[in-house]
Design an enzyme around this catalytic site. Structure first.
Site, short mmCIF file in Angstrom:
data_model
loop_
_atom_site.label_atom_id
_atom_site.label_comp_id
_atom_site.label_asym_id
_atom_site.label_seq_id
_atom_site.Cartn_x
_atom_site.Cartn_y
_atom_site.Cartn_z
N TYR A 1 0.72 -1.25 0.00
CA TYR A 1 -0.14 0.11 -0.10
C TYR A 1 0.94 1.16 -0.13
CZ TYR A 1 -3.87 -3.00 0.93
OH TYR A 1 -4.64 -4.07 1.05
N ASN B 1 -12.53 -1.17 -5.13
CA ASN B 1 -12.33 -1.72 -6.44
C ASN B 1 -13.47 -2.41 -7.06
OD1 ASN B 1 -11.35 -2.70 -8.90
ND2 ASN B 1 -9.74 -3.94 -8.03
N CYS C 1 -6.25 -5.53 -7.67
CA CYS C 1 -5.97 -5.09 -6.33
C CYS C 1 -5.43 -6.26 -5.60
CB CYS C 1 -7.19 -4.35 -5.49
SG CYS C 1 -8.75 -5.75 -5.75
N HIS C 2 -5.57 -7.55 -5.94
CA HIS C 2 -5.15 -8.75 -5.32
C HIS C 2 -3.56 -8.69 -4.98
CE1 HIS C 2 -5.19 -9.92 -9.43
NE2 HIS C 2 -4.13 -10.61 -9.29
N GLU D 1 -0.78 -16.68 -10.64
CA GLU D 1 0.21 -15.83 -11.29
C GLU D 1 1.60 -16.03 -11.31
OE1 GLU D 1 -0.63 -11.72 -10.80
OE2 GLU D 1 -2.61 -11.87 -11.44
#
Length: 152
Positions: A93, A116, A124-125, A151
């Site tokens: 953040y 979001n 945002c993950h 990912e």
């Protein structure tokens, strides 16, 4: 008011609700009440579902879908910063706050991220706590962990 359409896609233990206007994708998330004014219309959502499926199948690393967002200027800054986080990487953040030249606005950045409306699409993950731990996610921490694992 624009027409609002939706369909669902199953991911893990959740149904993801996907909603769009004639202009673009407006919502991807787990909260059904967010689409209460939408009309079930799978044929209007196919292009969005196809791209989301491709992402979930590791065939796509960057979304190209048109979007239709109503945001505040700060939210837009934060969402644009989130889109720059490369697939498979994370940011804190604090790093996002610094990226948008608001280093003291870490809480405001967190609040914006929490609003979001396009989970997965605006990644945002990929934002984690300064200590490296996973923090809140409207789809749940298990989904956040699954997306980050997907990912890797």
């Amino acid at each position: 008011m624009a027409d609002f359409y939706y369909d669902t896609i199953h991911f893990l233990e959740n149904d993801l609700y996907i909603a769009a206007t004639d202009t673009g994708l407006a919502y991807v998330g787990t909260q059904e009440e967010k689409i209460h004014s939408a009309t079930f219309a799978p044929e209007k959502i196919t292009i969005y579902k196809d791209e989301i499926r491709a992402y979930l199948n590791r065939e796509l690393t960057e979304f190209t879908l048109p979007t239709d967002l109503s945001t505040t200027p700060l939210q837009l800054e934060v969402f644009n910063a989130l889109k720059t986080i490369p697939y498979g990487e994370t940011r804190t953040y604090t790093e996002i706050a610094e990226q948008i030249n608001r280093p003291l606005a870490v809480r405001a950045v967190g609040t914006a991220i929490g609003k979001n409306p396009l989970l997965l699409v605006i990644p945002c993950h990929r934002v984690i706590g300064k200590n490296g731990k996973l923090t809140g996610y409207s789809g749940g921490i298990a989904m956040k962990q699954s997306l980050l694992s997907l990912e890797k």
